[in-house]
Design an enzyme around this catalytic site. Structure first.
Site, PDB file in Angstrom:
ATOM      1  N   SER A   8       2.060  25.575   1.391  1.00 37.81           N
ATOM      2  CA  SER A   8       3.428  25.518   1.951  1.00 37.81           C
ATOM      3  C   SER A   8       4.143  24.342   1.301  1.00 37.81           C
ATOM      4  O   SER A   8       4.506  23.357   1.952  1.00 37.81           O
ATOM      5  CB  SER A   8       3.371  25.348   3.470  1.00 37.81           C
ATOM      6  OG  SER A   8       2.559  26.318   4.078  1.00 37.81           O
ATOM      7  N   GLU A  63      -0.308  19.087   7.966  1.00 37.11           N
ATOM      8  CA  GLU A  63      -1.704  18.728   7.703  1.00 37.11           C
ATOM      9  C   GLU A  63      -2.149  17.457   8.392  1.00 37.11           C
ATOM     10  O   GLU A  63      -3.330  17.268   8.685  1.00 37.11           O
ATOM     11  CB  GLU A  63      -1.932  18.597   6.192  1.00 37.11           C
ATOM     12  CG  GLU A  63      -1.606  17.254   5.575  1.00 37.11           C
ATOM     13  CD  GLU A  63      -0.143  16.826   5.692  1.00 37.11           C
ATOM     14  OE1 GLU A  63       0.133  15.629   5.698  1.00 37.11           O
ATOM     15  OE2 GLU A  63       0.735  17.719   5.761  1.00 37.11           O
ATOM     16  N   LEU A  67       0.827  -1.204   0.000  1.00 34.37           N
ATOM     17  CA  LEU A  67       0.000   0.000   0.000  1.00 34.37           C
ATOM     18  C   LEU A  67       0.867   1.262   0.000  1.00 34.37           C
ATOM     19  O   LEU A  67       0.609   2.215  -0.746  1.00 34.37           O
ATOM     20  CB  LEU A  67      -0.930   0.001   1.216  1.00 34.37           C
ATOM     21  CG  LEU A  67      -2.069  -1.027   1.208  1.00 34.37           C
ATOM     22  CD1 LEU A  67      -2.739  -1.077   2.571  1.00 34.37           C
ATOM     23  CD2 LEU A  67      -3.088  -0.702   0.118  1.00 34.37           C
ATOM     24  N   THR A  80       2.584   1.997  -3.409  1.00 33.26           N
ATOM     25  CA  THR A  80       1.740   2.198  -4.582  1.00 33.26           C
ATOM     26  C   THR A  80       1.727   3.674  -4.978  1.00 33.26           C
ATOM     27  O   THR A  80       1.516   4.546  -4.135  1.00 33.26           O
ATOM     28  CB  THR A  80       0.310   1.724  -4.313  1.00 33.26           C
ATOM     29  OG1 THR A  80       0.325   0.321  -3.996  1.00 33.26           O
ATOM     30  CG2 THR A  80      -0.584   1.942  -5.524  1.00 33.26           C
ATOM     31  N   ASP A  87       1.193  13.921  -0.268  1.00 32.33           N
ATOM     32  CA  ASP A  87       1.379  15.182   0.466  1.00 32.33           C
ATOM     33  C   ASP A  87       2.382  16.063  -0.278  1.00 32.33           C
ATOM     34  O   ASP A  87       3.590  15.880  -0.177  1.00 32.33           O
ATOM     35  CB  ASP A  87       1.875  14.899   1.885  1.00 32.33           C
ATOM     36  CG  ASP A  87       2.069  16.175   2.687  1.00 32.33           C
ATOM     37  OD1 ASP A  87       1.507  17.218   2.283  1.00 32.33           O
ATOM     38  OD2 ASP A  87       2.759  16.122   3.722  1.00 32.33           O
ATOM     39  N   LYS A 136      -3.137   7.897   9.934  1.00 27.35           N
ATOM     40  CA  LYS A 136      -3.088   9.030   9.008  1.00 27.35           C
ATOM     41  C   LYS A 136      -3.091   8.535   7.570  1.00 27.35           C
ATOM     42  O   LYS A 136      -2.238   7.746   7.169  1.00 27.35           O
ATOM     43  CB  LYS A 136      -1.834   9.861   9.275  1.00 27.35           C
ATOM     44  CG  LYS A 136      -1.599  10.992   8.272  1.00 27.35           C
ATOM     45  CD  LYS A 136      -0.238  11.664   8.501  1.00 27.35           C
ATOM     46  CE  LYS A 136       0.107  12.623   7.370  1.00 27.35           C
ATOM     47  NZ  LYS A 136       1.459  13.212   7.530  1.00 27.35           N
ATOM     48  N   LYS A 149       6.300  21.476  -0.515  1.00 26.73           N
ATOM     49  CA  LYS A 149       7.556  20.823  -0.163  1.00 26.73           C
ATOM     50  C   LYS A 149       8.595  21.018  -1.259  1.00 26.73           C
ATOM     51  O   LYS A 149       8.235  21.272  -2.424  1.00 26.73           O
ATOM     52  CB  LYS A 149       7.329  19.317   0.023  1.00 26.73           C
ATOM     53  CG  LYS A 149       6.482  18.918   1.209  1.00 26.73           C
ATOM     54  CD  LYS A 149       6.284  17.408   1.217  1.00 26.73           C
ATOM     55  CE  LYS A 149       5.448  16.958   2.396  1.00 26.73           C
ATOM     56  NZ  LYS A 149       6.153  17.108   3.682  1.00 26.73           N
ATOM     57  N   ASP A 156       2.836   8.861   2.562  1.00 26.18           N
ATOM     58  CA  ASP A 156       2.401   9.637   3.724  1.00 26.18           C
ATOM     59  C   ASP A 156       1.126   9.056   4.324  1.00 26.18           C
ATOM     60  O   ASP A 156       0.612   9.572   5.302  1.00 26.18           O
ATOM     61  CB  ASP A 156       2.190  11.107   3.333  1.00 26.18           C
ATOM     62  CG  ASP A 156       2.353  12.048   4.516  1.00 26.18           C
ATOM     63  OD1 ASP A 156       3.082  11.685   5.463  1.00 26.18           O
ATOM     64  OD2 ASP A 156       1.760  13.132   4.499  1.00 26.18           O
ATOM     65  N   ARG A 161      -1.778  16.368  11.386  1.00 26.00           N
ATOM     66  CA  ARG A 161      -2.377  16.593  12.705  1.00 26.00           C
ATOM     67  C   ARG A 161      -3.800  17.149  12.591  1.00 26.00           C
ATOM     68  O   ARG A 161      -4.598  16.977  13.504  1.00 26.00           O
ATOM     69  CB  ARG A 161      -1.472  17.514  13.529  1.00 26.00           C
ATOM     70  CG  ARG A 161      -1.314  18.910  12.987  1.00 26.00           C
ATOM     71  CD  ARG A 161      -0.045  19.585  13.495  1.00 26.00           C
ATOM     72  NE  ARG A 161       1.147  18.988  12.930  1.00 26.00           N
ATOM     73  CZ  ARG A 161       2.385  19.362  13.239  1.00 26.00           C
ATOM     74  NH1 ARG A 161       2.591  20.340  14.107  1.00 26.00           N
ATOM     75  NH2 ARG A 161       3.426  18.775  12.690  1.00 26.00           N
TER      76      ARG A 161
END
Length: 517
Positions: A291, A365, A205, A208, A286, A281, A293, A304, A367
């Site tokens: 903001s 994000e 997973l 992927t 992400d 999570k 990366k 993520d 959290r």
């Protein structure tokens, strides 16, 4: 079935093989080569090192009329702990024999390393032996227990699996079997296979590509993977989340065209007990939002959702092992992307419990989506809640790939978690939940919380302090930050995992749930 060690006829040896059950990730190609993995210990006698055969290796030597041991003497100095050597033509049923080094017998728990060296050594030895045979083209591998059938199965199954879903021409993945030395070994072997299968599911997973595992596709795959009479799956949509006032969760999804999903998985096998709750999570990609990366290694952010992968895999194993517990698994699924509709730095949102949050950094994000999931867990009056996430780069700086960071309000639960992590070889390390860190996110005039700390450093600690504000009142809680162990495999700390995303710490979570009384 008679014990293997009482078998005296060479032609009977192959009868004492048991195939591992239910490993859905193995190739089904026809077997045309057979091999066997046998272990040897090293014992220091003066300045010399003497090899000691395991009981299964001794029996194989007897059945080969001493040819096994006579060949072994030629490479005695090469058989070191964690190393393997392949012989050919010693047995008519096995073209290849991999001898794998186990090191010293009866190693003690290293209190500094916090790891069961015996079990970890067996995983490594089994993986090395299987890999040696796999590289030699062996299609069907029989493995002895090496002193612990469960650990042997874990090393064998983890070590032979690889992520190759999107290759046109795939490498063969050999089938791995158990050489049955005693009837009781088979149950232990099968338990190890199930746990390794679960971790391989998490690896699959997490590796992927994100275009092939959006929140919608993830939900669809989980419905297939977790098809069981003991598991109920609810896939909640965006409208449901609005009705539940999950504004923090929904705010992260605003920048993507992919609709968010909220998975609620229920496993009931514990009578009328209150459930344990796992929260994972599930950011399927992400980019950091507004903001954004840096581009370097941004492709790794397909993983993520490693927390979501690990809790899904844990539930898979809990069901297969029929562990007698009630379990709720909550997975908020989103993409975090930049666009004209995306959440902006400085925006203020209201979480499910009514607390207001100023989003100083849209790349913090995870959290936000966990906050609403933690609030939602209060509906079930849980015995405890455990959330797990690739939450902060600061955790990777703090621990690297050595351990998963843990924050908790329960000494008792951490003691259990640390104990089982030493057995699985996938360790945890505890960090503080001091008011010092809460003050860095909660001392504001205009809103309740910032989503990042206002001081220098301690990013993992301020993130945990943030999450604590959304944990159900008077509930035992653990937060696991797995950012450092997510992968891709950065070093040789767990060589039996090979390349790619690691699926860690799935086996530790499985054992943690199994250890509940």
């Amino acid at each position: 079935m008679r014990n293997l060690l009482n078998c005296i006829k060479l032609e009977k040896f192959s009868r004492y093989i048991r195939l591992s059950q239910g490993n859905r990730f193995y190739s089904s190609q026809k077997v045309n080569k057979n091999g066997i993995v046998l272990g040897v210990y090293s014992e220091k006698i003066g300045d010399e090192t003497k090899l000691i055969l395991t009981p299964a290796a001794e029996k194989f030597n007897e059945l080969s009329h001493g040819k096994f041991l006579s060949n072994l003497k030629f490479v005695e100095s090469e058989i070191k702990e964690g190393k393997s050597f392949v012989f050919w033509g010693l047995h008519e049923d096995y073209q290849a024999v991999a001898v794998t080094g186990l090191g010293e017998k009866n190693k003690k728990l290293d209190s500094l390393e916090l790891i069961d060296s015996n079990k970890e050594g067996i995983r490594l030895a089994a993986a090395n032996g299987c890999t040696a045979l796999k590289n030699a083209g062996v299609k069907n591998i029989s493995v002895e227990s090496l002193g612990d059938a469960e650990a042997s199965a874990e090393g064998s199954v983890l070590g032979t699996w690889k992520f190759q879903e999107y290759k046109t021409k795939k490498d063969d993945i050999p089938k791995v079997n158990l050489v049955l030395e005693d009837e009781s070994e088979y149950e232990k072997w099968n338990r190890g296979v199930i746990k390794a299968d679960a971790q391989n599911l998490a690896r699959k997973l997490a590796d992927t590509p994100s275009n092939l595992l959006t929140p919608t596709i993830f939900s669809q795959q989980i419905v297939e993977v977790l098809r069981s009479e003991n598991i109920t799956i609810e896939v909640h949509d965006q409208e449901w989340a609005r009705k539940e006032n999950m504004n923090a969760f929904l705010s992260v999804a605003k920048g993507s065209i992919e609709p968010p999903k909220f998975l609620e998985l229920t496993y009931n096998n514990g009578k009328n007990d209150k459930p344990y709750v796992l929260v994972g999570k599930g950011v399927t990609f992400d980019a950091g939002g507004i903001s954004i990366k840096p581009s370097t290694s941004m492709d790794h952010m397909r993983a993520d959702m490693g927390g979501a992968a690990s809790v899904t895999a844990t539930l898979y194993a809990v069901d297969k092992l029929k562990i007698p517990v009630n379990l709720k698994v909550l997975i908020p699924l989103v993409e975090n992307m930049p666009s004209g509709s995306a959440l902006k730095p400085g925006d203020v949102i209201k979480a499910r419990n009514g607390k207001t949050i100023c989003v100083d950094n849209t790349d913090a994000e995870g959290r936000l989506i966990l906050a609403d999931a933690l609030c939602y867990s209060s509906k079930f009056t849980p015995k405890w809640v455990l959330d797990i996430a690739t939450l902060t780069g600061a955790m990777m700086v703090a621990l690297g790939s050595g351990a998963t960071g843990v924050f908790t309000n329960s000494d008792h639960l951490f003691s259990i978690l640390q104990s089982v992590s030493s057995i699985t070889g996938d360790r945890v390390w505890r960090f503080p939940l001091w008011k010092h860190y809460l003050d860095q996110i909660a001392k504001n005039d205009a809103y309740d919380l910032n989503n990042i700390g206002q001081g220098r450093g301690g990013g993992s600690c301020t993130a945990a302090a943030f999450l604590k504000e959304f944990v159900p009142e008077n509930t035992e809680w653990l937060h696991l930050d797995m950012a450092g162990v997510m992968g891709p495999q950065p070093d040789t700390s767990m060589p039996y995992l090979g390349k790619g995303m690691t699926g860690r710490p799935t086996r530790t979570l499985i054992e943690f749930i199994a250890a509940q009384k």
